[in-house]
Write a protein that holds these residues in place. Structure first.
Motif, PDB file in Angstrom:
ATOM      1  N   ALA A  24      40.767   9.418  54.505  1.00  0.00           N
ATOM      2  CA  ALA A  24      40.149   9.240  55.823  1.00  0.00           C
ATOM      3  C   ALA A  24      40.393   7.811  56.306  1.00  0.00           C
ATOM      4  O   ALA A  24      40.488   6.888  55.498  1.00  0.00           O
ATOM      5  CB  ALA A  24      38.652   9.513  55.739  1.00  0.00           C
ATOM      6  N   HIS A 173      42.805   7.867  67.739  1.00  0.00           N
ATOM      7  CA  HIS A 173      41.362   7.831  67.470  1.00  0.00           C
ATOM      8  C   HIS A 173      40.619   8.243  68.744  1.00  0.00           C
ATOM      9  O   HIS A 173      40.357   7.431  69.615  1.00  0.00           O
ATOM     10  CB  HIS A 173      40.957   6.432  67.021  1.00  0.00           C
ATOM     11  CG  HIS A 173      39.595   6.362  66.377  1.00  0.00           C
ATOM     12  ND1 HIS A 173      38.648   7.363  66.483  1.00  0.00           N
ATOM     13  CD2 HIS A 173      39.031   5.406  65.585  1.00  0.00           C
ATOM     14  CE1 HIS A 173      37.565   7.009  65.802  1.00  0.00           C
ATOM     15  NE2 HIS A 173      37.776   5.824  65.247  1.00  0.00           N
ATOM     16  N   GLY A 315      36.717   9.923  52.338  1.00  0.00           N
ATOM     17  CA  GLY A 315      36.518   8.541  52.764  1.00  0.00           C
ATOM     18  C   GLY A 315      35.960   7.671  51.653  1.00  0.00           C
ATOM     19  O   GLY A 315      36.706   7.100  50.843  1.00  0.00           O
ATOM     20  N   ARG A 316      34.637   7.576  51.606  1.00  0.00           N
ATOM     21  CA  ARG A 316      33.996   6.644  50.680  1.00  0.00           C
ATOM     22  C   ARG A 316      34.426   6.805  49.224  1.00  0.00           C
ATOM     23  O   ARG A 316      34.635   5.789  48.538  1.00  0.00           O
ATOM     24  CB  ARG A 316      32.481   6.701  50.872  1.00  0.00           C
ATOM     25  CG  ARG A 316      32.066   5.990  52.175  1.00  0.00           C
ATOM     26  CD  ARG A 316      30.696   6.393  52.672  1.00  0.00           C
ATOM     27  NE  ARG A 316      30.740   7.723  53.271  1.00  0.00           N
ATOM     28  CZ  ARG A 316      29.738   8.258  53.959  1.00  0.00           C
ATOM     29  NH1 ARG A 316      28.619   7.555  54.151  1.00  0.00           N
ATOM     30  NH2 ARG A 316      29.844   9.467  54.475  1.00  0.00           N
ATOM     31  N   PRO A 317      34.613   8.041  48.723  1.00  0.00           N
ATOM     32  CA  PRO A 317      35.063   8.131  47.313  1.00  0.00           C
ATOM     33  C   PRO A 317      36.431   7.467  47.083  1.00  0.00           C
ATOM     34  O   PRO A 317      36.707   6.998  45.974  1.00  0.00           O
ATOM     35  CB  PRO A 317      35.140   9.647  47.071  1.00  0.00           C
ATOM     36  CG  PRO A 317      34.146  10.223  48.043  1.00  0.00           C
ATOM     37  CD  PRO A 317      34.256   9.356  49.269  1.00  0.00           C
TER      38      PRO A 317
HETATM   39  C1  FNR Z   1      34.626   4.960  58.393  1.00  0.00           C
HETATM   40  N1  FNR Z   1      35.055   5.973  59.232  1.00  0.00           N
HETATM   41  C2  FNR Z   1      36.050   5.717  60.152  1.00  0.00           C
HETATM   42  N2  FNR Z   1      36.487   6.696  60.987  1.00  0.00           N
HETATM   43  C3  FNR Z   1      37.539   6.482  61.823  1.00  0.00           C
HETATM   44  O1  FNR Z   1      37.924   7.406  62.539  1.00  0.00           O
HETATM   45  N3  FNR Z   1      38.158   5.266  61.846  1.00  0.00           N
HETATM   46  C4  FNR Z   1      37.765   4.241  61.082  1.00  0.00           C
HETATM   47  O2  FNR Z   1      38.372   3.169  61.117  1.00  0.00           O
HETATM   48  C5  FNR Z   1      36.649   4.441  60.223  1.00  0.00           C
HETATM   49  N4  FNR Z   1      36.159   3.431  59.450  1.00  0.00           N
HETATM   50  C6  FNR Z   1      35.186   3.679  58.521  1.00  0.00           C
HETATM   51  C7  FNR Z   1      34.794   2.650  57.652  1.00  0.00           C
HETATM   52  C8  FNR Z   1      33.855   2.901  56.662  1.00  0.00           C
HETATM   53  C9  FNR Z   1      33.478   1.800  55.736  1.00  0.00           C
HETATM   54  C10 FNR Z   1      33.299   4.196  56.526  1.00  0.00           C
HETATM   55  C11 FNR Z   1      32.318   4.504  55.435  1.00  0.00           C
HETATM   56  C12 FNR Z   1      33.681   5.185  57.392  1.00  0.00           C
HETATM   57  C13 FNR Z   1      34.609   7.371  59.012  1.00  0.00           C
HETATM   58  C14 FNR Z   1      35.434   8.021  57.893  1.00  0.00           C
HETATM   59  O3  FNR Z   1      36.776   8.228  58.304  1.00  0.00           O
HETATM   60  C15 FNR Z   1      34.855   9.393  57.451  1.00  0.00           C
HETATM   61  O4  FNR Z   1      34.808  10.272  58.555  1.00  0.00           O
HETATM   62  C16 FNR Z   1      33.459   9.261  56.869  1.00  0.00           C
HETATM   63  O5  FNR Z   1      33.389   8.200  55.941  1.00  0.00           O
HETATM   64  C17 FNR Z   1      33.010  10.558  56.171  1.00  0.00           C
HETATM   65  O6  FNR Z   1      33.784  10.834  55.032  1.00  0.00           O
HETATM   66  P1  FNR Z   1      33.220  10.519  53.533  1.00  0.00           P
HETATM   67  O7  FNR Z   1      33.122   9.041  53.400  1.00  0.00           O
HETATM   68  O8  FNR Z   1      31.872  11.160  53.455  1.00  0.00           O
HETATM   69  O9  FNR Z   1      34.221  11.152  52.613  1.00  0.00           O
END
Ligand code: FNR
Ligand code: 8K6
Length: 346
Positions: A24, A173, A315-317
């Motif tokens: 992500a 985006h 994402g986070r993982p």
């Molecule tokens: C994000 N997310 C995000 N989304 C996006 O479209 N562009 C970006 O630059 C970012 N940046 C970002 C930074 C951080 C630190 C986090 C935690 C999240 C959202 C990300 O792509 C994703 O949709 C979410 O984190 C949910 O997925 P997970 O983390 O639950 O697997």
């Protein structure tokens, strides 16, 4: 886990991914002076090259698109050179990487660029800039139609720059309450010209950006992230449904690389969508759909086998586990994510 997610997936005739996992887009605020990607960023992405498709952290298309400190750009020669190191590192590891093209619209601040804050309408976001809490968001100036046309050209130029930098494609985006999304929701789009007031008009900017980029680099290299359910940075409105019905119907008639849900938690249900954002997109879009939001390898496999989406973004993982794919393959434990990990690129 059923290992079928680890098998290759043909995105289209030009691109085949090594597996169905997607990194992500994750903003890390680690670019160097001039918003140039660094060697550390190249190494960070390179360590994750075994993910089927990496979507880069959001990359600003021009200076007034910036809303957070040290987010990388894709408009100067130095930035293009910096990204070349990143894409080389990913390709050396056998991976594929798309650049996520970003303009934050009203979520910008003159602190970053000493220019005006521009948005569809002069509606301010209440609050302060993350990581710079002393900066309050300002009331933006509504874009003129000439400025909107220039933005479309700037998105297309950033996409061409991405290809020059070695990216395999771009993800526009269009999610999370940033510029494109600000056009798509009634909360932030009060326009009465050809960019507001009806579903066709409110979806016009998004489609112009999609079409300009597809014409420049090819639809098969163009993906789009959308948040049909408003959940961050703006408020939802039942009338938004008709805007997304029109937009997604139009996207369905085009040949794009994929649509990607923009959300943090895909168990959220939206009244005006009749359920989850991912289910809404699946019902209205017949091309490749990327799901996301607190997925584990197991829940991703279940959702893909149930046909809810085709690829799973993590994402986070992946912040916590650069070797996520190896751990999934081996059935190894994952390191739990914590916000403290945002301080460095591991
Ligand atoms: C994000 N997310 C995000 N989304 C996006 O479209 N562009 C970006 O630059 C970012 N940046 C970002 C930074 C951080 C630190 C986090 C935690 C999240 C959202 C990300 O792509 C994703 O949709 C979410 O984190 C949910 O997925 P997970 O983390 O639950 O697997
Ligand atoms: C896209 C730029 C984001 C800058 C960093 C965002 C960090 C957010 C990490 C916390 C995630 C918590 C999820 C809560 C959902 C609301 C969305 C912000």
């Amino acid at each position: 886990m059923n290992t079928s997610l680890l098998q290759p997936f043909a995105l289209n005739d030009t691109l085949t991914l090594a597996n169905r996992f997607v990194m992500a887009p994750l903003t890390r605020c680690m670019a160097g002076p001039g918003l140039v990607p660094t060697e550390q960023m190249a190494a960070y992405y390179g360590r994750r090259a075994d993910v089927g498709l990496i979507v880069s952290e959001a990359v600003i298309i021009r200076p007034d698109g910036q809303g957070y400190p040290n987010t990388p750009g894709l408009y100067s020669p130095e930035q293009i050179q910096g990204w070349r190191k990143v894409t080389d590192a990913v390709h050396a590891g056998g991976g594929k990487i798309f650049a996520q093209l970003w303009h934050v619209g009203r979520l910008s601040h003159p602190f970053f660029h000493h220019a005006e804050v521009l948005a569809p309408s002069a509606v301010a976001f209440e609050g302060t800039v993350p990581r710079m809490r002393e900066l309050s968001y300002q009331t933006p100036r509504a874009l003129t139609s000439a400025e909107i046309a220039q933005l479309v050209r700037d998105y297309a130029q950033a996409a061409a720059n991405a290809i020059d930098a070695g990216f395999d494609g771009v993800e526009i985006h269009g999610a999370n309450g940033y510029l494109i999304d600000q056009f798509l929701h009634h909360d932030t789009n009060l326009r009465t010209d050809e960019y507001g007031g009806s579903p066709t008009n409110m979806a016009r900017f998004a489609l112009e950006v999609v079409d300009a980029i597809a014409a420049r680099i090819g639809g098969e290299r163009t993906g789009l992230r959308l948040s049909p359910g408003a959940y961050v940075h703006l408020n939802g409105d039942a009338r938004d449904r008709a805007v997304f019905d029109h937009l997604v119907g139009e996207l369905d008639r085009r040949t794009l690389a994929y649509l990607h849900v923009g959300i943090f938690d895909d168990t959220l249900s939206f009244d005006y969508l009749g359920g989850r954002a991912s289910d809404y997109l699946r019902a209205h879009y017949h091309g490749t759909l990327i799901g996301v939001g607190q997925l584990s390898a197991e829940s991703a496999a279940e959702a893909i086998h149930a046909g809810r989406f085709d690829l799973a973004a993590i994402g986070r993982p992946l912040i916590a586990n650069p070797d996520y794919i190896r751990r999934v393959r081996d059935g190894a434990e994952l390191v739990p994510y914590s916000e403290a990990m945002l301080a460095e690129l591991i």
